[in-house]
Design an enzyme around this catalytic site. Sequence first.
Site, short mmCIF file in Angstrom:
data_model
loop_
_atom_site.label_atom_id
_atom_site.label_comp_id
_atom_site.label_asym_id
_atom_site.label_seq_id
_atom_site.Cartn_x
_atom_site.Cartn_y
_atom_site.Cartn_z
N GLU A 1 51.10 24.79 56.73
CA GLU A 1 51.24 25.84 57.72
C GLU A 1 51.59 25.22 59.07
OE1 GLU A 1 47.85 28.43 58.78
OE2 GLU A 1 48.66 28.03 60.78
N ILE B 1 55.54 28.73 48.43
CA ILE B 1 54.24 28.09 48.25
C ILE B 1 53.58 28.51 46.93
CG2 ILE B 1 52.03 27.62 49.39
CD1 ILE B 1 54.56 26.58 50.83
N HIS C 1 51.69 35.58 57.65
CA HIS C 1 50.59 36.51 57.93
C HIS C 1 51.09 37.73 58.68
CE1 HIS C 1 48.85 32.52 57.38
NE2 HIS C 1 47.87 33.17 56.78
N1 GLN Z 1 49.66 28.73 45.78
C1 GLN Z 1 48.86 29.63 46.55
C2 GLN Z 1 49.69 30.85 46.92
O1 GLN Z 1 50.86 30.71 47.08
C3 GLN Z 1 48.37 28.98 47.81
C4 GLN Z 1 47.50 29.88 48.60
C5 GLN Z 1 46.90 29.22 49.80
O2 GLN Z 1 47.36 28.21 50.24
N2 GLN Z 1 45.87 29.79 50.35
O3 GLN Z 1 49.18 31.93 47.08
ZN ZN Z 2 48.31 28.22 52.29
#
Ligand code: GLN
Ligand code: ZN
Length: 768
Positions: free
Chosen positions: A667, A433, A696
Amino acid sequence: MVTTHNLGFPRIGGNRELKFALESLWQGKTHAANLQATAEQLRARHWAYQKSCDYRPVGDFSLYDHVLDTSFLLGNIPERAGSGDTLQQYFRVARGRAHNTDDCGCTRAGEMTKWFDTNYHYIVPEFDAQTQFALNPERLLGELSEARQQGGKVKPVLLGPVTYLWLGKARDGSNKLDLLESLLEIYSQLLQRLEDAGVEWVQLDEPILATDLSPEWKQALERSCHRFKTQKINLLLSTYFGALEDNLQLACTLPVAGLHIDAINNPKEVTRVVDWLPAHKVLSLGVIDGRNIWKTDLNAALEWLQPLADKRGDGLWLAPSCSLLHVPVDLTNESALDPEIKSWLSFAVQKLEELAVLAKALNHGCESVAQALEDNKAAILGRRSSTRVHNASVQAAMGQINAEFGQRRSPFPTRAALQRQALNLPEFPTTTIGSFPQTDEIRSLRRRYKLGELQQMEYERLIKQEIERAVSVQEELGLDVLVHGEAERNDMVEYFGEQLQGYAFSEKGWVQSYGSRCVKPPILYGDISRPSGMTLQWIQYAQSLTQKPLKGMLTGPVTMLNWSFVRDDQKRSRTALQLALAIREEVQQLEAAGIQIIQIDEAALREGLPLRRTEWQGYLDWAVEAYRISANGVSDSTQIHTHMCYSEFNDIIAAVAQMDADVITIESSRSDMELLNAFEKFSYPNDIGPGVYDIHSPNIPTVEQIVENMRRAAQRIPAERLWVNPDCGLKTRKWDEVLSALSNMVSAARALRDVSEPAETNTLMANG
Ligand code: GLN
Ligand code: ZN
């Protein structure tokens, strides 16, 4: 004479004293007594700040969360809180353990969710059909006598019984409202105790009055207020965060002594409430914005308040719109803010000063506060006409926006074919991500650079080293679409805000997010423009290190907006468009430099949803349009990704589809792939990567778990449109966790490819 009061004050402390006291207790460095001493000092200091109010709140302070406090007040404590003293039980429910070496082991922390449409999170009360309540008033009564030692009048604050039930969850599926009678019994006892203690007024918060309520919940409010009618104590029924709308008549006719409404988020309703609310009742108007940090236009407020004060006499009270929990403590702590911008702002302490000026003007004439009103006028006019706020070239650029801005050149299937050619990715492509572990070294790097201890060249060299490490790790793992790792970013909004014109940053503008965690929202004060590129040097460097496609990483306009304190002198939708234009320029620059995949995170899109359903579509329309304008100025072969961090999707899935990102990562594993339910009725048209493991948690997902999650996804979404990725960014994890988890993720993707290859033995699709 108008009366002033406050609904609640920030607890965390101007220097986050509460945070540090909590965390050192949890780390075993201090004792509970130290925490309690800090808390007592903070309460005393906060009451002193509020001494100009005729009634100061008591019971609004909390060591972690006021909803959790209410659960303890009402004796609704989950069994897993275990034995030990109350404070230990409290932290076990709040965070899973009383302190970091709690030998009671880690119990499950209470579920946490957002407090209405704010960024504050509360611990969700837990119910079942057997729930029994028991009054524990000691903490509240203790704070009552503490407050009284300072002199002056105080007003206990209670979360109302109906909102308390509404906020909770019945784990066994039973009807929460069946508990109302027994709950009201406890509240009656509590009100009696307060009355016995000589309390005159109690603030009974029922903010659900600003939401859509079914007849059962409206009836519950009626039952509740009628039940308390026999008590002598005066109830100030309080609602905030929005308009009463169809609850207006109910709110005005409930048998209570007074009603507080939010006149900031709901200015048009004031006249109707004045008409409906019987003259013998107190009308409390929230006239200072408790959610934002701009100075109140006091002269304008006085103009409409004066006739009301004449009409209602002693029956008019004034206050901030809601608890000041949502704003930072004290502007005078800010020494680095630009003085011009600072002159437009007002934090909690300043908001109470504004309230005092309003009351004095109404009670003793404007002459009595002539200087304050004059200064306020100068600040308001200064802001209105400032060249810092208004930028002609941004206005001109806004004028250029036309329908094509939000439109990709071709529909998704055409784009997807071109992208397949250009990128040559395998089935079930793997990616992450964006962020990789933010180690202590990285944090100290950025800190030293900010403080001027590190020269720019040296800083850049060290960040590049981090990028090299991230890229080589991803290559070794065999991921398909790589990222640069975001080592240069402290925060996904702040990083961009700092490089955009129109944003300012406070030093101590902390606001509690949950427990000891605070955020420091940037201040978006003016027209947004992008003086120069924000990300290219890092992304391009990362791309230069690999043959694989590297995904450029940006934060989207709606998330920038929802996680900032936003200017209130133009519509949010317009501000979102300005942000969108700035990000669009960045997207186009990345594309021109040969970056073929660009991700625009919209982590906070959902949380901007209005409290009222009828307003959802309006919000989603402009939010989606802003996103599209930021993303869609690219050619068909450039692949646009977006990412969202929540799984409650059913409500907004159609709007998400309209964003038309080529790929969305979401998510889902934390909620046991609940996300997939959204696709039962709605067939999502583009590529999607449902997060296959929960970032998490430090637990390492097994290959089998990941394969299983993907199998479930493939039941709802055609396999050729599925991506394999974690739930969210990896910045809070440790490197060894990341390596094991991603290695399993890549193995899982390979296993999936192996089984899905020959069409006739497609067990993935068959078994599901
Ligand atoms: N690109 C961000 C990361 O990877 C996305 C964070 C998020 O979605 N809160 O930290
Ligand atoms: Zn996120």
